[in-house]
Design a protein around this motif. Sequence first.
Motif, PDB file in Angstrom:
ATOM      1  N   ALA A 279      -5.099   2.930   3.201  1.00 54.56           N
ATOM      2  CA  ALA A 279      -3.786   2.743   3.817  1.00 54.56           C
ATOM      3  C   ALA A 279      -3.803   3.218   5.269  1.00 54.56           C
ATOM      4  CB  ALA A 279      -2.719   3.493   3.017  1.00 54.56           C
TER       5      ALA A 279
ATOM      6  N   CYS B  57      -0.601  -6.522  -6.549  1.00 57.58           N
ATOM      7  CA  CYS B  57      -1.847  -6.462  -5.770  1.00 57.58           C
ATOM      8  C   CYS B  57      -2.493  -7.834  -5.693  1.00 57.58           C
ATOM      9  CB  CYS B  57      -2.828  -5.469  -6.393  1.00 57.58           C
ATOM     10  SG  CYS B  57      -2.270  -3.766  -6.280  1.00 57.58           S
TER      11      CYS B  57
ATOM     12  N   LEU C  19       0.843  -1.206   0.000  1.00 52.91           N
ATOM     13  CA  LEU C  19       0.000   0.000   0.000  1.00 52.91           C
ATOM     14  C   LEU C  19       0.874   1.250   0.000  1.00 52.91           C
ATOM     15  CD1 LEU C  19      -2.794  -1.059   2.534  1.00 52.91           C
ATOM     16  CD2 LEU C  19      -3.150  -0.426   0.136  1.00 52.91           C
TER      17      LEU C  19
ATOM     18  N   LEU D  18      -7.166   5.236  -1.910  1.00 52.80           N
ATOM     19  CA  LEU D  18      -5.978   4.465  -1.546  1.00 52.80           C
ATOM     20  C   LEU D  18      -5.366   5.008  -0.252  1.00 52.80           C
ATOM     21  CD1 LEU D  18      -3.944   2.223  -2.346  1.00 52.80           C
ATOM     22  CD2 LEU D  18      -2.665   3.980  -3.582  1.00 52.80           C
TER      23      LEU D  18
END
Lengths: 303, 298
Positions: A88, A67, A9, A84
């Motif tokens: 994260a 991923c 991530l 994202l």
Amino acid sequence: MTDQTIILLAQLLEPRLSDAALDFWQKSQREIAAGAEHSRFSALISMASRHAKRVPLTLSEPELAACKNAAPDWAPQHWNLLELLRVALICARNDLTEPSFTESFESLFVYADEGETCALYRALALLPAAERFVWRAGEGCRSNMVSVFSAMALDNPYPVKHFDATGWNQLVIKALFLELPLHRVIGLDERRSAELTRIALDLADERASAGRVISHDLWLCLESSHAERSRALAECLWPTADASSRSAIVLGLARAEQYTAVQQLAETESDIQVAHAIDAALGGQLNQTQFAHLVTDNSESEL
Amino acid sequence: MKFFDPHIHMVSRTTDDYQNMAAAGIRAVIEPAFWLGQPRTNVGSFVDYFSSLVGWERFRASQFGIAHYCAIGINSKEANNEGLAREVLEILPNFALKEGVVAIGEIGYDEITPAEEFIYQAQLKFAVEHDMVVMVHSPHRDKKNGVIRSIDVALEMGVPPHKLVIDHNNEETVQSVLDAGAWAAFTIYPNTKMGSERMTEIVRQYGPERIIVDSSADWGVSDPLSVPKTAHLMKERGIDPAAIELTCWGNALAAYAQSGQIDVEALMQDAVIDQSQSYSDNSVLRGQQPRVDEPVKN
Ligand SMILES: [Zn+2]
């Protein structure tokens, strides 16, 4: 959640952030990992919008492969940068398997705005002991906001793994209603069923009675049961179907193991793109991704 | 021409309104939190209301190519339910810092009671701490006194005048607001109080600087097209086009973009909407032909 996922991530995130956003991420990550209070955690999730915008991630092939490797079927190619960052931040918690996290995560949904809600549903793909959130995931599918429903239904490996038959069938048929790309419903190939086939065929009848068209993706839902109805639908649509619709029909029939019907239709077919789809169908290239390519390529060639 | 209606309560409006607004050139709106015409009885009602302002209503507006921003706050009427208002103050920070929240508002006085004073001041303090714009609802009764007091208290609490918008002004209050350096917003009410004709004369007399036109359309008799209608009347009556642009678009944008929550560049472009995304039996469209990739006509 493995350490590998957290590292990934950060690797996806950091090169895409501005200097100020990078600073926000690093400080927030440390603060959250050190056990920030819920109110602070919640504020950081909100404040992320001041540092990252809703821009596409445009992941590279190696990134996408990483991923899939980190979490089975995890496919964040349609996430935006803000999502994202938020996911994260969630994954930075040090208590992801604990009841304290369950409570905190659930409470985020109560106060979430549209963008946050999408990010929270996307996070489900990566959380450990994710069966805790199966009711919540169902709420995502009940949303009237297409963005929220899509976050749960598309590119998300959670539903196929955790939804019961009712929840799964509702998700697939709602996606069809909303004309969302069904090939992005992860696990559709494996979780077709007699019941899903029947509901899809009923929907086709309902649309026909109303004089409305139905998306090609209907054909992705069918499996071998209700074969007569599937063939009847194909025969009814075929004479007026354009090339991409005909491709969808032959691939759908092949997915429903109606090979004889496909061969019969093949005899009268002259369009080169449809002929290509027929070859693929009879050659066994008929998973949902291949379906999308074959049907989309046709419609592009028509333009 | 593009219009910005910086005060409208879309939760009370229909999709017909959204369609007409988009067709009339309204490109963006601000929905300040207000009361619902009747008082709420528990904090959960506020949670769900604020949640709809940052979620569902934003989504609904987007389907018509209208950018939807909001202001979060406890209104002056419900400030008088002291216990409840304090509970709402507790949950306010959970919403006030969200994406697209451009101000604390609409807050201020109704009857000018001590309970209203407490809630007003607490919210001003929050706004100052978070460097936010404040949208003030001025009272309908004892208006002039209420406006002056709203400004004095806000400045005393440390709100800079350029981050203060006083709404529902009239000929009697506008000078005090402009003198204080704040933004003076005017609500155009059909048939009553402030109509488009009076608004035109105010712009003629005071000029366009820091003057903002809005509809405050809600669940009562009101007109969601007040801003474009007033703009057209101003044009007919010979007001300078630049002044129309400022009072019906530019000033509101300048005032609320101070929040950092408005993507001005994106707003300047024509909205492109993909309604097919919401073509469903349970979304806001029910069987209509979806409109795909067609710029909204302005
Ligand atoms: Zn109002």
